[in-house]
Design a protein around this motif. Structure first.
Motif, mmCIF file in Angstrom:
data_model
loop_
_atom_site.group_PDB
_atom_site.id
_atom_site.type_symbol
_atom_site.label_atom_id
_atom_site.label_comp_id
_atom_site.label_asym_id
_atom_site.label_seq_id
_atom_site.Cartn_x
_atom_site.Cartn_y
_atom_site.Cartn_z
ATOM 1 N N ILE A 12 1.034 -1.058 -0.024
ATOM 2 C CA ILE A 12 -0.173 -0.070 -0.019
ATOM 3 C C ILE A 12 0.905 1.186 -0.089
ATOM 4 C CG2 ILE A 12 -1.746 1.243 1.424
ATOM 5 C CD1 ILE A 12 -2.741 -1.199 0.196
ATOM 6 N N SER A 13 0.770 2.038 -0.927
ATOM 7 C CA SER A 13 1.250 3.192 -1.255
ATOM 8 C C SER A 13 0.480 4.529 -1.779
ATOM 9 C CB SER A 13 2.705 3.269 -1.993
ATOM 10 O OG SER A 13 3.623 4.284 -2.206
ATOM 11 N N TYR A 14 1.137 5.387 -2.560
ATOM 12 C CA TYR A 14 0.495 6.776 -2.813
ATOM 13 C C TYR A 14 -0.789 6.245 -3.701
ATOM 14 C CZ TYR A 14 2.634 5.257 -7.471
ATOM 15 O OH TYR A 14 3.250 4.809 -8.419
ATOM 16 N N ASP A 15 -0.998 5.124 -4.308
ATOM 17 C CA ASP A 15 -2.046 4.706 -5.225
ATOM 18 C C ASP A 15 -2.966 3.630 -4.318
ATOM 19 O OD1 ASP A 15 -0.135 2.575 -5.046
ATOM 20 O OD2 ASP A 15 -0.162 2.219 -7.275
ATOM 21 N N TYR A 16 -2.986 3.881 -3.065
ATOM 22 C CA TYR A 16 -3.911 3.000 -2.206
ATOM 23 C C TYR A 16 -5.275 2.849 -2.605
ATOM 24 C CZ TYR A 16 -5.688 7.326 -0.066
ATOM 25 O OH TYR A 16 -6.346 8.396 0.244
ATOM 26 N N ARG A 17 -5.655 3.849 -3.061
ATOM 27 C CA ARG A 17 -7.273 4.194 -3.235
ATOM 28 C C ARG A 17 -7.732 2.948 -4.162
ATOM 29 N NH1 ARG A 17 -9.284 6.931 -7.886
ATOM 30 N NH2 ARG A 17 -7.597 7.794 -9.013
ATOM 31 N N TYR A 18 -6.733 2.347 -5.065
ATOM 32 C CA TYR A 18 -7.148 1.338 -5.983
ATOM 33 C C TYR A 18 -7.354 0.028 -5.141
ATOM 34 C CZ TYR A 18 -5.820 4.686 -9.649
ATOM 35 O OH TYR A 18 -5.463 5.922 -10.084
ATOM 36 N N ALA A 19 -7.219 -0.104 -4.016
ATOM 37 C CA ALA A 19 -7.140 -1.293 -3.089
ATOM 38 C C ALA A 19 -8.714 -1.489 -2.907
ATOM 39 C CB ALA A 19 -6.456 -1.206 -2.211
ATOM 40 N N ARG A 20 -9.609 -0.462 -2.980
ATOM 41 C CA ARG A 20 -10.929 -0.441 -2.970
ATOM 42 C C ARG A 20 -12.043 -1.272 -3.953
ATOM 43 N NH1 ARG A 20 -13.693 3.890 0.115
ATOM 44 N NH2 ARG A 20 -12.190 5.337 0.985
ATOM 45 N N TYR A 21 -11.008 -1.430 -5.091
ATOM 46 C CA TYR A 21 -11.553 -2.486 -6.123
ATOM 47 C C TYR A 21 -10.787 -3.926 -6.033
ATOM 48 C CZ TYR A 21 -13.734 1.864 -8.270
ATOM 49 O OH TYR A 21 -14.270 2.977 -8.652
#
Length: 300
Positions: A12-21
């Protein structure tokens, strides 16, 4: 033997929001999920990032079976380049999750709609996780998402880039790559590698583990110029190895979930049988010509 546990790790890093998908596609089929986050919220390049509180609230609601744990550590070493820090973090995550079972590392921007079938394959081959079994990686194939348009996504057609997704012996040498033989499956994983807002593409170019391998600014300008109207004229456009990405396709979808649903209506999300067999044959030949090695025991 009992089914080997499936232990999923995610960076998990700066693009963490993609983990929602990505996480909801994995959750029901994994036995354990560990999210690795730098303790100082720094990228592999040493740049700071922040995670919104709403992400943690969402994560708590997702984790109804208490499968998810957070692993914080120092994942940035200034003496290492980005790929060195990438590899180091993956090995530290694997050590944290412990020896045994299947180790699966899925990045936050990778979406695996058929992870249930993949997990079934791993459990069916639980004997491969026994200590006496040779090291082996389990491979899949990417469908790269290149750009989001007003009402859909551009994706790379027929790229079928293979990558190691799971292993019985996590001994990473470069990102997820090791020196093990790879047992390929036919599964495909959507990879939101470039289908991001402008500011995230700039962050990716700066912090990506391959950022030193190409002219980031020039590629960014080319990427910006491609849209739903001219994509058919774009050829040979991979940032590091142009010939790998030959052409683009487009599928409607207001978000990732809708895009995947629309894509599946007209396309298979498994690779062609000829490609699968060719990769299997290549690994068979490789196994014939390599010296047998005894499996290494993981350090406590």
């Amino acid at each position: 033997m009992n089914a080997a546990p499936i232990k999923v790790g995610m960076l998990i890093s700066y693009d963490y929001r993609y983990a929602r998908y990505s996480l909801p596609l994995l959750y029901d089929h994994a036995d354990r999920i560990t999210l690795a986050i730098d303790q100082d919220c720094r990228t592999w390049a040493g740049n700071p990032f922040a995670i919104d509180d709403s992400f943690w609230d969402w994560l708590q609601k997702l984790d109804v079976h208490k499968k998810i744990e957070i692993y914080r550590d120092d994942f940035h070493r200034p003496e290492l380049d980005t790929i060195g820090n990438d590899t180091r973090e993956r090995n530290m995550l694997a050590q944290h999750m412990g020896a045994g079972g299947w180790h699966v590392q899925v990045d936050s921007d990778e979406y695996f709609p058929d992870f249930g079938a993949f997990a079934h394959f791993l459990r069916r081959h639980s004997r491969w996780t026994e200590p006496e079994h040779p090291p082996v990686d389990i491979g899949a194939f990417w469908i790269p998402l290149f750009k989001q348009t007003d009402d859909g996504f551009l994706y790379v057609k027929d790229a079928y880039e293979s990558f190691p997704l799971a292993t019985n012996r996590p001994e990473y040498k470069s990102a997820r790559k090791s020196e093990h033989l790879i047992r390929y499956t036919r599964h495909c994983v959507f990879h939101q590698t470039w289908a991001r807002p402008d500011e995230e593409i700039l962050a990716k170019i700066t912090n990506w583990s391959h950022s030193g391998d190409f002219n980031g600014r020039a590629y960014f300008e080319r990427w910006k110029s491609i849209d739903q109207h001219n994509y058919l004229d774009v050829h040979d456009f991979h940032p590091c190895f142009p010939k790998i990405w030959r052409s683009l396709g487009w599928t409607p979808g207001r978000d990732i979930s809708e895009f995947i649903q629309c894509y599946r209506q007209d396309h298979s999300i498994t690779v062609p049988i000829w490609l699968y067999l060719r990769r299997r044959l290549g690994q068979t030949r490789r196994s014939i010509f390599r010296q047998p090695t005894r499996p290494q025991q993981s350090k406590p």
